[in-house]
Design an enzyme around this catalytic site. Sequence first.
Site, PDB file in Angstrom:
ATOM      1  N   ASP A 159       1.025  -1.350   0.204  1.00 51.93           N
ATOM      2  CA  ASP A 159       0.076   0.018   0.154  1.00 51.93           C
ATOM      3  C   ASP A 159       0.964   1.174   0.166  1.00 51.93           C
ATOM      4  OD1 ASP A 159      -1.820   1.866   0.342  1.00 51.93           O
ATOM      5  OD2 ASP A 159      -2.875   1.023   2.189  1.00 51.93           O
ATOM      6  N   HIS A 160       0.887   1.940  -1.230  1.00 47.06           N
ATOM      7  CA  HIS A 160       1.777   3.054  -1.240  1.00 47.06           C
ATOM      8  C   HIS A 160       1.522   4.219  -0.571  1.00 47.06           C
ATOM      9  CE1 HIS A 160       5.088   5.158  -3.054  1.00 47.06           C
ATOM     10  NE2 HIS A 160       5.212   4.553  -4.263  1.00 47.06           N
ATOM     11  N   ARG A 161       0.303   4.246   0.145  1.00 47.51           N
ATOM     12  CA  ARG A 161      -0.116   5.369   1.054  1.00 47.51           C
ATOM     13  C   ARG A 161       0.713   5.051   2.414  1.00 47.51           C
ATOM     14  NH1 ARG A 161      -6.233   4.606   2.709  1.00 47.51           N
ATOM     15  NH2 ARG A 161      -5.244   2.271   2.665  1.00 47.51           N
TER      16      ARG A 161
END
Lengths: 326, 440
Positions: free
Chosen positions: B413-415
Amino acid sequence: MSKKKYAVAIRDVIAEEMRSDERVFVMGEDIGALGGVFGCTRGLQKEFGTLRVLDTPISESGFVGIGIGAALTGMRPVIDFMYLDFVYVAMDQLLNQAAKLRYMYGGRASLPLVIRGQQGVGRGNAGTHSQSIEAFFTHIPGFKVVMPSNAYDAAGLLRTAIRENNPVMFIEHKALYIQTEEVPDDPDFMIPFGQAAVKRSGSDATIVATSLMVSRALEAAERLAEEGIEVEVIDPRTLIPFDIDTVITSVKKTGRALVVHEAHKNNGPGSEIASQIMEKGFRYLDAPVARLGAKACTLPFSLVLENAVVPSVEDIIQSVHEICYH
Amino acid sequence: MAVDVIMPKQGLQMTEGTIISWMASEGDSVQEGDPLFEIETDKLTIEIGAPATGVLLKILSQEGDVVPITERIAVIGEQGEDISELIAQQQSGPEQDQPTEPEHTEGPKTVQPAGEPAEQVATGGSSRYASPRARWKAEELGIDVSSIQGTGPDALVIEQDVLQYAQQAPKATPLAKRLMQQSNTDMDSVQGTGPRGKIYSRDLVSAEPVQPAAAQPEDTIGKLSGMRKTIAARMRESLDTAAQAVHRVDVDMYEAVRLRKRLKAAEIAVSFNDIIVMAVAKSLRKHPNMNSAFTDDGIITYGSVHVGVAVALDEGLLVPVLRNADSMSLHDIHQETRRLGEAARSGTLLPDEMTGGTFSVSNLGMFGIDSFTAIINSPESGILAIGAIVEKPVVIDGEITVRPICQLSLTYDHRLVDGAPAALFLQEIKKMLSNPYLLL
């Protein structure tokens, strides 16, 4: 159930909500000592005192501002407008502030604010005391817009409005205040917003009518039935949110629709309703959707002229004839 | 020499016509080409000229009769010509092969269905416009709206016109009716292809040689199981919320294969999956940023490492969770994974055993899949997709050699985690698998 006048039903709901929730208070012009020009707050100051039933100066912008502040900080104000025409004095507070604050705060603030009062024709009150204001509040997003057409709906919808956490424009009608109906005694009787009432069932045409026009539509329907035209009459009760599903279900049955309101026809709420009917029910239509509303002129002082400006029972009958190709 | 006047075929679709009027009476002289009679089809009303010059000797079909095309409706000949034989032929002529039925003696009139009104005579052409509702109703009833005469403003076709038309439309053409009579066919047993299921003669022809259409499996719609609904909602939610990015890496499993062989020789059973799960768990402990979840209130970094292991069932996917996987031995991981897998298959998995994971692995190696992208099991920070271990030529120390290679794909999850820290995490797993003794 108790038989009550529309105005008494309004007063009783306010009183009951004030008894059960100490955050509820009312504010407005001549509402305390006088009990309101139409008696909608009669006796409240005696029971709840001058701190919870506040007589204000003639300063709409000011007391709406106070109401917004109070609502933001946890109170549940019910603001009384002697005539809803006066909302124009407070438009910045209403449409630039109240309508937008919840959005501006990212949904983290609630604004339990009720603006209520009467509007419309019936007393020859002329241009600045007989108008219909709903179009402004259905155009700018942020308000729920409620238009009860009878004492029963007025009671159920006002309680929902006071317990609602968003600003509500609660539009009563001066000519309906003496309308009498059985109203439930249940102190929690509520009518949810966005639920239209089918006032009369019919198979030949659908009339969507609001406020005072509901009774005129019903009278027109009775007369049309004598000619063999059965009209279904729908009272949306709230314009925001609007129960389009009930309207489309009816149009699917009848194939014809007429929208009637007392507000000016030009750019009135009926334009929006007619558009939605065409967007969602085009294939069910056997005739173009018809609209009736006040003519594009200032409401006259003369009662004769006033009657000529807003839709009458005869206008409704004629319009139904047109959409039925009679 | 007598000449037949027949019901003409006006247009490809025409199967019958209604005689609206005769412009001459029996005994009148007629000129070839002069209007003799007027017919109406389901498309138009038209005047038909006499086919020959002579005397109209006999009118066989009266005004209002509905007559199949090419059927004789009148005879033109010379004054006094005997046509009794010709007319007698009418009874058996066109259908000589068919057994004669008494009704036929009355000639074409019998084609007028008893008790059914003749087709309504249109007052003009058809309408160009129809209301949306009329079109809707016509579509529902299978009626061509352009064949209806409208009664609304400017001849607009409205619902009422469609309903009225539908009521009048006969259920079978006269020709079809007669054919059915001859073959003793029950009208209900024939599927009409005309408007509103109106039966045409061609429907009978096609009905006779029973040719069942090649059995084509039909589309079916199955009810969604609760599990399917949950999976659908969770997958959608995952893709809708997490910013999913993928890193891939090839891992040399040479040492892992050797380790597994040695353990097997010592009668300790472990799978490659167990070894990879262990490497993931240990790496998560070293990279707590991958052992986390994104919420609006902030990033949760979990204190424990609970690894979910995807299990495929016939009905769908379950992800039982290995609790505190980072502190388990390889043997423990093997036993617990087996126990959870069996519980999942027998349906005895407890709700607690399917929740609370902080990271998941999914293995499709047993299906020979080289590499795939898994969807994050929300709200976890990532999922590792494990491909098959395949022998591949690799270059080690400048020489080509064959090694067992496994491709790992990390969806993260690049968040929560950027590319570089996610790469470090995957590198850590690769390091541990290349040298699995680090795990022990």
